[in-house]
Scaffold this motif. Sequence first.
Motif, PDB file in Angstrom:
ATOM      1  N   SER A 146       0.804  -1.141   0.128  1.00 16.41           N
ATOM      2  CA  SER A 146      -0.035  -0.081  -0.110  1.00 16.41           C
ATOM      3  C   SER A 146       0.924   1.224  -0.059  1.00 16.41           C
ATOM      4  O   SER A 146       0.515   2.362  -0.667  1.00 16.41           O
ATOM      5  N   GLU A 154       0.810   4.421  -2.362  1.00 15.07           N
ATOM      6  CA  GLU A 154       0.756   5.896  -1.725  1.00 15.07           C
ATOM      7  C   GLU A 154       1.792   6.564  -2.403  1.00 15.07           C
ATOM      8  O   GLU A 154       1.367   7.831  -2.719  1.00 15.07           O
ATOM      9  N   ILE A 184      -6.431   3.507  -5.887  1.00 16.62           N
ATOM     10  CA  ILE A 184      -6.843   2.588  -4.953  1.00 16.62           C
ATOM     11  C   ILE A 184      -6.948   1.002  -5.481  1.00 16.62           C
ATOM     12  O   ILE A 184      -7.750   0.731  -6.201  1.00 16.62           O
ATOM     13  N   GLY A 240      -3.476  -1.524   2.703  1.00 16.69           N
ATOM     14  CA  GLY A 240      -3.541  -0.281   3.310  1.00 16.69           C
ATOM     15  C   GLY A 240      -4.519   0.799   2.902  1.00 16.69           C
ATOM     16  O   GLY A 240      -5.398   0.183   2.189  1.00 16.69           O
ATOM     17  N   HIS A 241      -4.277   1.793   2.938  1.00 25.88           N
ATOM     18  CA  HIS A 241      -5.174   3.174   2.164  1.00 25.88           C
ATOM     19  C   HIS A 241      -5.161   2.929   0.954  1.00 25.88           C
ATOM     20  O   HIS A 241      -6.195   3.250   0.291  1.00 25.88           O
ATOM     21  N   ASP A 242      -3.853   2.551   0.222  1.00 26.39           N
ATOM     22  CA  ASP A 242      -4.115   2.589  -1.117  1.00 26.39           C
ATOM     23  C   ASP A 242      -3.999   1.119  -1.887  1.00 26.39           C
ATOM     24  O   ASP A 242      -3.816   1.155  -3.083  1.00 26.39           O
ATOM     25  N   TYR A 282      -8.354  -3.416   5.976  1.00 26.98           N
ATOM     26  CA  TYR A 282      -8.231  -3.504   4.488  1.00 26.98           C
ATOM     27  C   TYR A 282      -8.472  -4.583   3.815  1.00 26.98           C
ATOM     28  O   TYR A 282      -8.237  -4.680   2.535  1.00 26.98           O
ATOM     29  N   PHE A 320     -14.647   2.736   5.225  1.00 24.15           N
ATOM     30  CA  PHE A 320     -13.207   2.549   4.666  1.00 24.15           C
ATOM     31  C   PHE A 320     -12.874   3.816   4.149  1.00 24.15           C
ATOM     32  O   PHE A 320     -11.964   4.598   4.478  1.00 24.15           O
ATOM     33  N   LEU A 321     -13.483   4.442   3.284  1.00 21.25           N
ATOM     34  CA  LEU A 321     -13.145   5.904   2.591  1.00 21.25           C
ATOM     35  C   LEU A 321     -13.527   7.043   3.259  1.00 21.25           C
ATOM     36  O   LEU A 321     -12.886   7.909   3.479  1.00 21.25           O
ATOM     37  N   ASP A 335     -10.494   8.582   8.566  1.00 25.82           N
ATOM     38  CA  ASP A 335      -9.278   8.692   8.514  1.00 25.82           C
ATOM     39  C   ASP A 335      -8.226   7.636   8.633  1.00 25.82           C
ATOM     40  O   ASP A 335      -7.305   7.443   8.204  1.00 25.82           O
ATOM     41  N   HIS A 336      -8.646   6.778   9.501  1.00 21.60           N
ATOM     42  CA  HIS A 336      -7.969   5.518  10.101  1.00 21.60           C
ATOM     43  C   HIS A 336      -8.962   4.689  10.142  1.00 21.60           C
ATOM     44  O   HIS A 336      -9.537   3.962  11.381  1.00 21.60           O
ATOM     45  N   PRO A 337      -9.337   4.030   9.030  1.00 18.31           N
ATOM     46  CA  PRO A 337     -10.542   2.918   9.035  1.00 18.31           C
ATOM     47  C   PRO A 337     -10.144   1.820   9.850  1.00 18.31           C
ATOM     48  O   PRO A 337      -9.025   1.237   9.763  1.00 18.31           O
TER      49      PRO A 337
END
Length: 364
Positions: free
Chosen positions: A11, A15, A29, A84-86, A114, A328-329, A332-334
Amino acid sequence: MGKRLRDNLTSKYFEAANSLTSKKARRRIVAYVESYDDVFFWRTVLSRFENDSLYFQVMLPSRLNHLERGKKAVMMRLLSQQVGHDMIACVDADYDYLIQGATETSREVLRNPYVFHTYAYAIENLQCFAPSLYEVCVATTLNDHAIFNIDEYLRQYSQAIFPLFVWSIWYYRSPNYKEFTISDFNHIIETGNFNLQNAERLIQNVRRKVGARIRQLQNANPDAKESYLAVKEDIKRLGVTPDTTYLYIQGHSLFDKIVVPMMKKICDLLIRERQNEIYQQSMHGTQRRNELSCYTKSTEDIRSMLKKNLGYMVAEPFRRIQADIERFLNEDHPEKNEHETESNANQEEINSYSDPEYQEFTAY
């Protein structure tokens, strides 16, 4: 750290790649899925969240490494520490959702914020979403004639197998799952050759087989009454109902052994009905041949149409998947809420031994 680029596709890599693009560029993503069939399904999940600031790219894990597709446990080992986020992972729930952390893979599926799963056993179950199957028949045959109540048939089928399904989950939440495997369960709940005229008898036969096996399991586990009822209440809490059990059994078995044979018989009859209309209404042989040729070219293969079926988008499991993606979206910290492994069922009620389904099959 791996020497090859593909060994470091995490991720954080995506990112960093996003940060190198223009500030006006959309954030990408990456969503890794298990197999080719999953690509289209997860696109239907994710596409509604795409906008001017982000988009999803659904990819196969083989582009990460030489990974055999469809092996979720391998995929989880590969991706669980890299998502992760991405970069996210999207998998079939299988039994991992319902056994609530009884295995390492189940714990990872439930707890990793995730990793997203289908809630239903697999995408095949959602493609067989009962309220949508009549429209699939119409799309396949171009004949809008309701000759069989598919929704009611799958509801009765689900009710017939539900008590044994509870036993299946009970075993898979224990170390003794090999004593009653998914294959054993699938063998018992098979309906055999489907026929529109004997559908009710098929359900009765399934109930008979289910009842016989339940008696065996009760005799083999005489002290399991309380834990059985606890599992039953817990899977209801997780979304399984007696009317919708078919959504949570093995997807390939449901698709290949139950739904496709049923749909094929229904669609064959609808096609013959339409062909008979053409024969009766044609003015001469040339018109008849032209109409039949045109109609035949317009019909579709039932398997292909089921694979393209989007009727599941109103199903509760699909809505839950989308709710997870939205959470999740938006955060900020899912963090995905961890599902408790113990039932919330009222223990005093369980100890009363008043469950009607258990009583029914005890009296078989």
